[in-house]
Design an enzyme around this catalytic site. Structure first.
Site, mmCIF file in Angstrom:
data_model
loop_
_atom_site.group_PDB
_atom_site.id
_atom_site.type_symbol
_atom_site.label_atom_id
_atom_site.label_comp_id
_atom_site.label_asym_id
_atom_site.label_seq_id
_atom_site.Cartn_x
_atom_site.Cartn_y
_atom_site.Cartn_z
ATOM 1 N N SER A 1 23.780 -23.576 30.946
ATOM 2 C CA SER A 1 23.685 -23.709 29.494
ATOM 3 C C SER A 1 23.794 -25.190 29.144
ATOM 4 O O SER A 1 23.980 -26.028 30.021
ATOM 5 C CB SER A 1 24.820 -22.940 28.828
ATOM 6 N N LYS A 2 23.704 -25.479 27.864
ATOM 7 C CA LYS A 2 23.785 -26.875 27.412
ATOM 8 C C LYS A 2 25.056 -27.545 27.919
ATOM 9 O O LYS A 2 25.051 -28.679 28.372
ATOM 10 C CB LYS A 2 23.778 -26.930 25.883
ATOM 11 N N ARG A 3 26.133 -26.788 27.826
ATOM 12 C CA ARG A 3 27.442 -27.274 28.266
ATOM 13 C C ARG A 3 27.399 -27.728 29.729
ATOM 14 O O ARG A 3 28.120 -28.603 30.156
ATOM 15 C CB ARG A 3 28.389 -26.095 28.064
#
Ligand code: GLU
Length: 489
Positions: free
Chosen positions: A267-269
């Site tokens: 994910s972006k994280r």
């Protein structure tokens, strides 16, 4: 029975691909949907498709799958093109845009309808919903039951409603299995009984994703479809459509997903941001590519390599069958290697805009050559951001308070005076001469290197951590250093 044949598309410049029936030449493609930026997962897919083509001396094609008009944006198209260009993954053909190929899709659908390989289905959404509910209630897997297949409709005596707006469905084979030797995952087979008659054109006439992909791969003479394994479920459907068209089947190779360090979907994280964010964050394209190359593929224990080496080594046989884990620490380590390998000139060109943005433009023009500064610092700066931060020490004004003459011993002050004199006498001294001079001074004044180097660092650069002091002096220029030191001792 049909006049259909693959039709070479044209790109924006009107160039048609060298489409060779029989596919003697390896042709791969990267087919992103422009609904977002190019993130690291897609970039890895692009890299592998590109490297496979390069390895075989074939062609790499870029196709923008922009038929989802609700979610596709010109900004996303541009972000994908910019990301590919930054990485140097340049296509041999394209970009081709699916939205510019609508006529071709319509032509193929019309022919399939005429040949009975596709048919109109008038089932309303409510009817389909009722069908699904009934199937679920009976404990069956919900699937379209083929009620508008022409012979079924005729047998049931149903007629197309006068105001009906039909979808077009592909007539999927009823029996047998679809089997393919996946280039990464090995043999995969799905029974046709598991598949239903796929919608290939919506009621408004627009073709659907699985259909466009097949026509494109066929028309573009794609020999190897290399893509993420989230597409495995589409593959048997696409193979059936391609077979119905009489097209040669490409090799399908499905790459496992990339997970975050915690094993969750990336994910972006976790770093699944635009590759251009990595540019902003100071990664070199060859560093990110080297890292991505190893994220799902291996060549023995080799970790650090340049792209020509990678394309020479790359093959589907050493692609991993299981998901890879994204690891920032390793990315930094790989990038550090490529920082070391890059020339001072190249790094200077990349770092200069960052220093200019920090307001150091005038200092850059008056200070030591940035390329030499980069050469001096690059072994310990994993990114361009770190390099720019470190380089600042040579261009920001040094606080006079950093060096306190009254706190120095008599020996240190005497050695500093000796240094000023020695450098004045040798205005063209390089690091070796400076080093010899420092050694003589240490001996003469009974000092150890850190005892002299630390005050010098503070005096010349205003900080305790700098590269080796002899190299710093040579870089700043012996005469200038002599002046600065003489003024303070
Ligand atoms: N457009 C699809 C996607 O972005 C890829 C299709 C394919 O590679 O076959 O996921």
């Amino acid at each position: 029975m049909t006049s259909l044949a693959p039709a070479a598309p044209q790109d924006a410049q009107g160039n048609a691909p060298g489409n060779t029936p029989g596919y003697a030449r390896v042709r791969t493609r990267f087919a992103p949907s422009p609904t977002g930026y190019l993130h690291v997962g897609s970039a890895r897919t692009a890299l592998y498709a590109w490297a496979f083509a390069r390895h075989h001396g074939g062609d790499f094609i870029l196709r923008i799958e922009d038929t989802d008009v609700e979610r596709s944006t010109p900004e996303a198209v541009q972000a994908i093109l910019d990301g590919m260009a930054w990485l140097g993954l340049n296509p041999d053909e394209g970009p081709f845009y699916q939205m510019q190929r609508m006529e071709r899709y319509r032509e193929v659908i019309a022919q399939m309808l005429a040949d009975g390989r596709a048919y109109h289905c008038y089932a309303s959404p409510a009817e389909l919903e009722a069908m699904r509910e009934a199937q679920k209630a009976a404990g069956d897997k919900p699937r379209y039951d083929g009620r508008w297949r022409p012979e079924r409709a005729a047998a049931a005596g149903v007629k197309p409603p006068a105001d009906g707006r039909p979808v077009v469905r592909f007539r999927n084979p009823d029996d047998g299995v679809v089997q393919w030797d996946d280039g990464v995952k090995g043999s995969i087979s799905i029974a046709n009984a598991e598949l239903d008659d796929l919608i290939i054109a919506r009621a408004d006439g627009t073709p659907t994703y699985n259909f466009c992909v097949v026509v494109d791969d066929w028309d573009m003479g794609i020999t190897h479809v290399i893509r993420g394994d989230d597409h495995i479920n589409n593959t048997p459907r696409q193979i059936n459509i391609l077979r119905a068209l009489g097209g040669a089947e490409p090799v399908y190779a499905h790459l496992p997903m990339i997970h975050g360090p915690d094993g969750e979907k990336l994910s972006k994280r976790h770093g699944a941001v635009s590759v251009l964010q990595y540019e902003t964050d100071g990664y070199l394209p060859e560093g990110l590519l080297n890292y991505l190359a190893r994220l799902g593929w291996s060549h023995g224990d080799d970790e650090l390599f340049a792209m020509p080496q990678f394309t020479e080594w790359f093959g589907l046989d050493h692609c991993s069958k299981s998901a890879a884990q994204f690891d920032f620490e390793k990315l930094l380590w790989v990038n550090q290697h490529h920082m070391k390998m890059a020339s001072g000139e190249r790094l200077a060109a990349l770092v200069a805009p960052r220093l200019e943005a920090a307001g150091l433009g005038p200092a850059l023009r008056n200070g030591p050559a940035l390329a030499a500064v980069c050469d001096l610092l690059k072994d310990r700066t994993p990114t361009l951001v770190a390099l720019a931060q470190a380089a600042e020490m040579f261009y920001v004004p040094v606080s006079p308070e950093a060096f306190d003459a009254s706190a120095q011993s008599a020996e240190v002050m005497a050695a500093l005076r000796g240094l000023a004199a020695g450098l004045t006498a040798q205005p063209t001294a390089g690091p070796a001469e400076v080093s010899a001079l420092l050694k003589d001074l240490l001996k003469a004044h009974g000092l150890k290197m850190p005892q002299l180097a630390m005050p010098l660092r503070l005096l010349l650069l205003g900080r305790t951590e700098t590269p080796a002091i002899d190299r710093v002096i040579a870089l700043l220029g012996p005469s200038r250093v002599a002046q600065v030191v003489a003024a303070r001792v």
